[in-house]
Design an enzyme around this catalytic site. Structure first.
Site, PDB file in Angstrom:
ATOM      1  N   HIS A   5       0.781  -1.286   0.072  1.00  0.00           N
ATOM      2  CA  HIS A   5       0.239   0.070   0.163  1.00  0.00           C
ATOM      3  C   HIS A   5       0.637   1.220  -0.148  1.00  0.00           C
ATOM      4  O   HIS A   5       0.441   2.375  -0.666  1.00  0.00           O
ATOM      5  CB  HIS A   5      -0.449   0.617   0.925  1.00  0.00           C
ATOM      6  CG  HIS A   5      -0.283   0.550   2.581  1.00  0.00           C
ATOM      7  ND1 HIS A   5      -0.150  -0.465   2.890  1.00  0.00           N
ATOM      8  CD2 HIS A   5       0.138   1.459   2.930  1.00  0.00           C
ATOM      9  CE1 HIS A   5       0.776  -0.205   4.411  1.00  0.00           C
ATOM     10  NE2 HIS A   5       0.896   0.688   4.351  1.00  0.00           N
TER      11      HIS A   5
HETATM   12  C1  UD1 Z   1      -1.909   5.943   5.004  1.00  0.00           C
HETATM   13  C2  UD1 Z   1      -0.440   6.780   5.686  1.00  0.00           C
HETATM   14  C3  UD1 Z   1       0.398   4.897   5.842  1.00  0.00           C
HETATM   15  C4  UD1 Z   1       0.307   4.200   6.233  1.00  0.00           C
HETATM   16  C5  UD1 Z   1      -1.681   3.739   5.656  1.00  0.00           C
HETATM   17  C6  UD1 Z   1      -1.758   2.460   6.756  1.00  0.00           C
HETATM   18  C7  UD1 Z   1      -0.649   8.570   5.436  1.00  0.00           C
HETATM   19  C8  UD1 Z   1       0.071   9.819   4.291  1.00  0.00           C
HETATM   20  N1  UD1 Z   1      -0.391   7.121   4.956  1.00  0.00           N
HETATM   21  O1  UD1 Z   1      -1.897   5.096   4.135  1.00  0.00           O
HETATM   22  O2  UD1 Z   1       1.132   5.438   6.569  1.00  0.00           O
HETATM   23  O3  UD1 Z   1       0.424   3.444   6.427  1.00  0.00           O
HETATM   24  O4  UD1 Z   1      -2.663   5.177   5.454  1.00  0.00           O
HETATM   25  O5  UD1 Z   1      -2.357   1.792   5.593  1.00  0.00           O
HETATM   26  O6  UD1 Z   1      -1.212   9.039   6.012  1.00  0.00           O
HETATM   27  N2  UD1 Z   1      -9.148   4.836   0.796  1.00  0.00           N
HETATM   28  C9  UD1 Z   1      -9.734   4.010   1.126  1.00  0.00           C
HETATM   29  N3  UD1 Z   1     -10.699   3.515   1.474  1.00  0.00           N
HETATM   30  C10 UD1 Z   1     -10.414   3.556   3.076  1.00  0.00           C
HETATM   31  C11 UD1 Z   1      -8.768   4.475   3.064  1.00  0.00           C
HETATM   32  C12 UD1 Z   1      -8.778   4.639   1.899  1.00  0.00           C
HETATM   33  O7  UD1 Z   1     -10.776   3.816  -0.331  1.00  0.00           O
HETATM   34  O8  UD1 Z   1     -10.980   3.429   3.550  1.00  0.00           O
HETATM   35  C13 UD1 Z   1      -8.328   4.567  -0.481  1.00  0.00           C
HETATM   36  C14 UD1 Z   1      -9.051   6.663  -1.240  1.00  0.00           C
HETATM   37  O9  UD1 Z   1      -8.311   5.979  -2.595  1.00  0.00           O
HETATM   38  C15 UD1 Z   1      -7.605   6.686  -0.927  1.00  0.00           C
HETATM   39  C16 UD1 Z   1      -6.208   6.112  -0.450  1.00  0.00           C
HETATM   40  O10 UD1 Z   1      -6.713   4.277  -0.131  1.00  0.00           O
HETATM   41  O11 UD1 Z   1      -7.141   8.033  -1.108  1.00  0.00           O
HETATM   42  C17 UD1 Z   1      -4.588   6.745   0.683  1.00  0.00           C
HETATM   43  O12 UD1 Z   1      -5.072   6.488   1.577  1.00  0.00           O
HETATM   44  P1  UD1 Z   1      -5.035   7.313   2.921  1.00  0.00           P
HETATM   45  O13 UD1 Z   1      -5.545   7.394   3.914  1.00  0.00           O
HETATM   46  O14 UD1 Z   1      -4.642   8.738   2.252  1.00  0.00           O
HETATM   47  O15 UD1 Z   1      -3.421   7.366   2.776  1.00  0.00           O
HETATM   48  P2  UD1 Z   1      -2.714   5.342   3.381  1.00  0.00           P
HETATM   49  O16 UD1 Z   1      -2.773   4.911   1.143  1.00  0.00           O
HETATM   50  O17 UD1 Z   1      -4.145   4.341   3.936  1.00  0.00           O
HETATM   51  N1  UDP Z   2      -3.493  -5.445   8.473  1.00  0.00           N
HETATM   52  C1  UDP Z   2      -5.227  -6.518   9.254  1.00  0.00           C
HETATM   53  N2  UDP Z   2      -5.337  -6.865   7.890  1.00  0.00           N
HETATM   54  C2  UDP Z   2      -4.703  -6.351   6.637  1.00  0.00           C
HETATM   55  C3  UDP Z   2      -3.944  -5.814   6.690  1.00  0.00           C
HETATM   56  C4  UDP Z   2      -3.188  -5.576   7.642  1.00  0.00           C
HETATM   57  O1  UDP Z   2      -5.497  -6.720  10.117  1.00  0.00           O
HETATM   58  O2  UDP Z   2      -5.637  -7.203   6.048  1.00  0.00           O
HETATM   59  C5  UDP Z   2      -3.029  -5.237   9.612  1.00  0.00           C
HETATM   60  C6  UDP Z   2      -1.891  -5.649  10.395  1.00  0.00           C
HETATM   61  O3  UDP Z   2      -1.630  -6.988  11.197  1.00  0.00           O
HETATM   62  C7  UDP Z   2      -1.115  -5.417  11.473  1.00  0.00           C
HETATM   63  C8  UDP Z   2      -1.945  -3.240  10.520  1.00  0.00           C
HETATM   64  O4  UDP Z   2      -2.638  -3.945   9.834  1.00  0.00           O
HETATM   65  O5  UDP Z   2      -1.251  -4.804  12.421  1.00  0.00           O
HETATM   66  C9  UDP Z   2      -0.612  -2.937   9.407  1.00  0.00           C
HETATM   67  O6  UDP Z   2      -1.634  -1.494   9.532  1.00  0.00           O
HETATM   68  P1  UDP Z   2      -0.502  -0.660   7.543  1.00  0.00           P
HETATM   69  O7  UDP Z   2      -0.175  -2.034   6.878  1.00  0.00           O
HETATM   70  O8  UDP Z   2      -1.470  -0.841   6.813  1.00  0.00           O
HETATM   71  O9  UDP Z   2      -0.375   0.062   7.894  1.00  0.00           O
HETATM   72  P2  UDP Z   2       1.346   0.346   8.106  1.00  0.00           P
HETATM   73  O10 UDP Z   2       1.772  -0.766   9.662  1.00  0.00           O
HETATM   74  O11 UDP Z   2       2.738   0.125   6.871  1.00  0.00           O
HETATM   75  O12 UDP Z   2       1.867   2.094   8.636  1.00  0.00           O
END
Ligand code: UD1
Ligand code: UDP
Length: 365
Positions: free
Chosen positions: A211
């Protein structure tokens, strides 16, 4: 003491659950509600499988305030959060604002609080990738620089802060995600049937999550990763983050049958998928450590990691996104029969009581 906890993204729900539980235990032991915690959900993650399932499963207190900010560009999203969190803090007048990790919700919580002269406590302080093109790196540096309490998960994080001249308020508490894995794996063993539902045998499959912006927003990197996946000799299960699903769109249909794309799974199912995986390939921060706690080799699909101890211990190979490098790392772990080095340290992330130590630091503050 009144705490406002600001969270908004999936990994923050996992981390905050551990601390909220420790707050409840503290109050129980004190025989009174000496600490009041109110949770503010920014709404950064909003799909049920990215947010609601975590509150349901981990018994996190319902967010009393959901700002429902949703997705947006960095400036728009963070700015909207900042304005709304400020209103909440002015109304609630907490003693401390508790923030987690390195997302835009972390940054907004930190800035809103410090401008109102409210102390900030940062869980997961001191991590650095030394790559300022990562949005998370900017969020961490800013959050750390305005925090009063810097709650570090690792000795490396403490060293990073010391090198930046920060030593006041720095505490090595361990990693709350470890607390969470220890507590929830027992529950997951009893309640999760994900392996049966997916027809998977223990240690027969690889598990992946992707992601990071650096991968999803760069077609050549994403292609490299998926190219490697299609050439693996075992099935690979890919619970796909909505960001990556959107980027891939119709491209998902071109993946081979061995790549099993599923929706993001609840945390307890994820723990079981991790525990029984033969190998994990990920660009997630949290998942790299969960692999280690389950003794599963990890291939990190990034050019660097904040969790350097894992690479140094031979548990994690940080290979980037080129297919040949990914396949090479998988082959190397396979040569070792997907077993981690016997002499690896087992205490890299504390003793599983990080959340209690955090509550202790908050009380001292
Ligand atoms: C965010 C964090 C990242 C973290 C990740 C965990 C920032 C800059 N990034 O990244 O550090 O590792 O969360 O998962 O804060 N979207 C949906 N549904 C949701 C959420 C997101 O469809 O419930 C889609 C949207 O198109 C959105 C994109 O995902 O634009 C990115 O979501 P965003 O929260 O901006 O960043 P993440 O990639 O999730
Ligand atoms: N996780 C989850 N379901 C999923 C993918 C991740 O429960 O389908 C959990 C994972 O076990 C961990 C956390 O989400 O505890 C990590 O989140 P993510 O990878 O989104 O963010 P990051 O750690 O990179 O910021």
């Amino acid at each position: 003491m009144k705490i406002i906890t600001v969270i908004g993204a999936r990994p923050q729900f996992v981390k905050a659950a551990a601390v909220s539980r420790a707050v409840s235990e503290h109050n129980r032991a004190a025989g009174a509600r000496t600490i009041t915690e109110k949770i503010v959900h920014t709404g950064q993650h909003y799909d049920d499988n990215m947010s609601k399932v975590f509150f349901d499963e981990l018994h996190i207190p319902r967010p009393e305030i959901n700002l429902e900010i949703g997705s947006g560009s960095h400036g728009r999203q963070t700015g909207a959060m900042l304005a709304r969190i400020e209103e909440v803090l002015l109304n609630e007048t907490p003693d401390v604002v508790l923030i987690y990790g390195d997302t835009n919700s972390t940054l907004a919580g930190a800035l809103a609080a410090v401008k109102l002269h409210i102390p900030v406590a940062h869980v997961e302080a001191g991590l650095r990738s030394f790559n300022r093109r990562m949005p998370e790196e900017i969020n961490r540096i800013v959050a750390d620089s305005v925090s009063t309490l810097l709650l570090c998960p690792t000795a490396t994080a403490v060293e990073n802060l010391n090198r930046e001249g920060v030593d006041h308020g720095v505490h090595l508490v361990g990693d709350v995600m470890y607390d969470s894995v220890l507590y929830n794996t027992r529950l997951a063993e009893k309640s999760s049937d994900i392996l049966d539902r997916l027809g998977l045998e223990s240690k027969s499959y690889y598990l992946s999550t992707i992601h990071r912006a650096e991968n999803t927003d760069d077609p050549s990197r994403l292609t490299g990763i998926l190219d490697a996946f299609s050439r693996l000799t075992r099935p690979i299960v890919l619970p796909l983050h909505p960001r990556t699903r959107k980027t891939l769109g119709a491209g998902l249909e071109t993946l081979t049958d061995r790549v099993r794309v599923i929706d993001p799974v609840p945390y307890l199912d994820m723990l079981m998928l991790e525990k029984h995986a033969r190998m994990i390939l990920t660009d997630s921060g949290g998942v790299q450590k969960e692999a280690y706690w389950f003794d599963v080799p990890c291939v990190t699909l990034r050019d660097e990691t904040e969790w350097v101890e894992l690479a140094q211990a031979g548990c994690n190979r940080v290979v980037g996104a080129e297919a040949k490098n990914i396949l090479q790392a998988v082959r190397e772990f396979e040569t070792l029969n997907a077993v981690l080095p016997e002499n690896r340290p087992t205490d890299l992330y504390g003793d599983g009581h990080a959340a209690e130590k955090i509550v202790e630091c908050l009380v001292q503050l």
